[in-house]
Design an enzyme around this catalytic site. Structure first.
Site, PDB file in Angstrom:
ATOM      1  N   GLU A  57      -3.790   5.590   6.450  1.00 32.16           N
ATOM      2  CA  GLU A  57      -3.204   6.362   7.558  1.00 32.16           C
ATOM      3  C   GLU A  57      -4.030   6.249   8.841  1.00 32.16           C
ATOM      4  OE1 GLU A  57      -1.065   9.956   6.917  1.00 32.16           O
ATOM      5  OE2 GLU A  57      -1.464   9.861   4.767  1.00 32.16           O
ATOM      6  N   GLY A  58      -4.501   5.047   9.098  1.00 30.86           N
ATOM      7  CA  GLY A  58      -5.282   4.782  10.304  1.00 30.86           C
ATOM      8  C   GLY A  58      -6.749   4.688   9.989  1.00 30.86           C
ATOM      9  N   TRP A  71       0.830  -1.224   0.000  1.00 29.18           N
ATOM     10  CA  TRP A  71       0.000   0.000   0.000  1.00 29.18           C
ATOM     11  C   TRP A  71       0.858   1.265   0.000  1.00 29.18           C
ATOM     12  CZ3 TRP A  71      -3.914  -2.428  -1.443  1.00 29.18           C
ATOM     13  CH2 TRP A  71      -4.398  -3.556  -0.788  1.00 29.18           C
TER      14      TRP A  71
END
Length: 408
Positions: free
Chosen positions: A388-389, A162
């Site tokens: 990013e979370g 990713w």
């Protein structure tokens, strides 16, 4: 310390209008083509470089804006244009933030310029953290960096996934395990210079959305980098690892790792990206509702449509407020005592998914086709609650921060 304000100064307004013009005149007309091609839009990135948007100077000016609003303002306008192309333009920024957050002054001055290149020879950079078995669970990371003291080199082995610009980047920033016994606290970040033997691109992903942004695996096989490529330097790493070992023995508080420092710094910026996409979809839906007639009158005359638009605009503005607050706090050294960075990313991401879905509903059958941009915007919006979370991780961070408990 500047006061928090929602009023942009004249310079910020000029930058905003300049970015908006570029997004409207250059990004939007190219959006559908590059979404279909699923390729990096190098010509658009080069145009951005020519006018100074894709450059270290521009990024630094916005990053060091004392109000904290430079980056979120820029992200909102570019992603208003198109999320896939905008991510290709700003994706290098995540690697740059990784160096800014963890590197020495010498490393910052050496490597960040090489991430961008110049208008005649555009380069990109990649930040490589996630792995096939370690996304949200960073403690499961397997990519290993071992120090060869005799040669003052680090040897890196593993596979990243990713990675935006992975494999096509001039500079890769790679997070790797240096002390497996410390879990996520035993990680460090490394610069992998251009043309380093052993680094290769793995699978390139065909994605649901943001298809103009290159996403791929990065394979590292006996990649050797000089000791100077360890971000922050070995002395600082050794000190950090020693503190982590002491805290682990004493059962003390957690020590943040390099990847988490990068993500914390970038969460409000990701929220701003989501705000841009949500705002774009809302504006398309509003214009459509004003001009589309059914039963002899514009559909916005119906409460069922008008109330949806009212909710959409309210959510977009609320998301922007959270993003700007977190951005102002971050640049002014205000601690996120209530996980305000995660709050901004969570709410803005969920807003983008909801608002783009509502836009499709307002456009009806037209909204479901690729003749109208809201279909693409809805596909693009799905990523904000993942990368990013994830939203679930953001809720976990917020809950742990508020409660002080190790909620699982």
């Amino acid at each position: 310390m500047p006061e928090f304000t929602m009023d942009l100064n004249e310079e910020q307004k000029e930058v905003r209008d300049w970015l908006h013009g570029f997004a409207a005149d250059v990004i939007r007309p190219a959006a559908a083509e590059w979404d279909e091609r699923e390729e990096t839009p190098w010509p658009v990135i080069q145009e951005a470089a020519k006018v100074g948007i894709y450059s270290l100077d521009f990024y630094a000016q916005q990053y060091f804006d004392p109000t904290g609003l430079g980056i979120p303002m820029a992200m909102e306008e570019l992603f208003w244009g198109d999320a896939g192309i905008a991510l290709s333009i700003v994706g290098t920024g995540l690697a740059a933030v990784g160096v800014l957050a963890n590197g020495t002054e010498e490393q910052i001055g050496t490597w960040i310029p090489q991430m961008y290149g110049d208008a005649s020879d555009v380069k990109v950079a990649a930040f490589c953290s996630s792995e096939p078995d370690a996304g949200s669970d960073v403690a499961s990371m397997r990519t290993r960096a071992v120090y060869d003291e005799a040669k003052d080199e680090w040897v890196i082995n593993g596979t990243k996934t990713w990675a935006t610009n992975g494999g096509i980047a001039n500079v890769h920033v790679v997070v790797a395990v240096v002390d497996p016994e410390l879990g996520s606290k035993g990680h460090a970040s490394f610069i992998v210079p251009p043309n380093t033997p052993g680094l290769s691109q793995g699978q390139k992903f065909k994605k649901h959305g943001i298809r103009a942004s290159h996403t791929a695996e990065v394979v590292l096989e006996d990649v050797r980098v000089p000791g100077s490529c360890l971000l922050g330097g070995k002395e600082r790493l050794d000190e950090r690892l020693a503190r982590a070992r002491e805290k682990a023995k004493a059962g003390g508080e957690r020590v943040k790792n390099a990847a988490m420092a990068t993500f914390e710094a970038s969460r409000p910026a990701v929220g701003a990206m989501a705000v841009g996409t949500a705002r774009a979809a809302y504006e398309v839906a509003l214009d459509y509702a004003r001009t589309r007639e059914q039963f002899g009158r514009p559909i916005i005359d119906n409460q069922g449509v008008a109330f949806q638009l009212a909710d959409m605009r309210t959510s977009v503005d609320a998301a922007r407020l959270l993003v700007w607050r977190a951005s102002w706090m971050a640049v002014n050294g205000k601690p996120f005592t209530a996980a305000e960075g995660s709050m901004s990313k969570l709410f803005a991401s969920e807003t983008a998914k909801k608002v783009t879905a509502q836009a499709i509903q307002i456009l009806g059958g037209n909204g479901y086709t690729r003749e109208y941009p809201v279909e693409r915007m809805h596909r693009d919006a799905a990523i904000y609650t993942i990368f990013e979370g994830t939203s679930e991780i953001q809720r976990l961070v917020i809950a742990r921060t508020l409660s002080g408990m190790p909620i699982r």
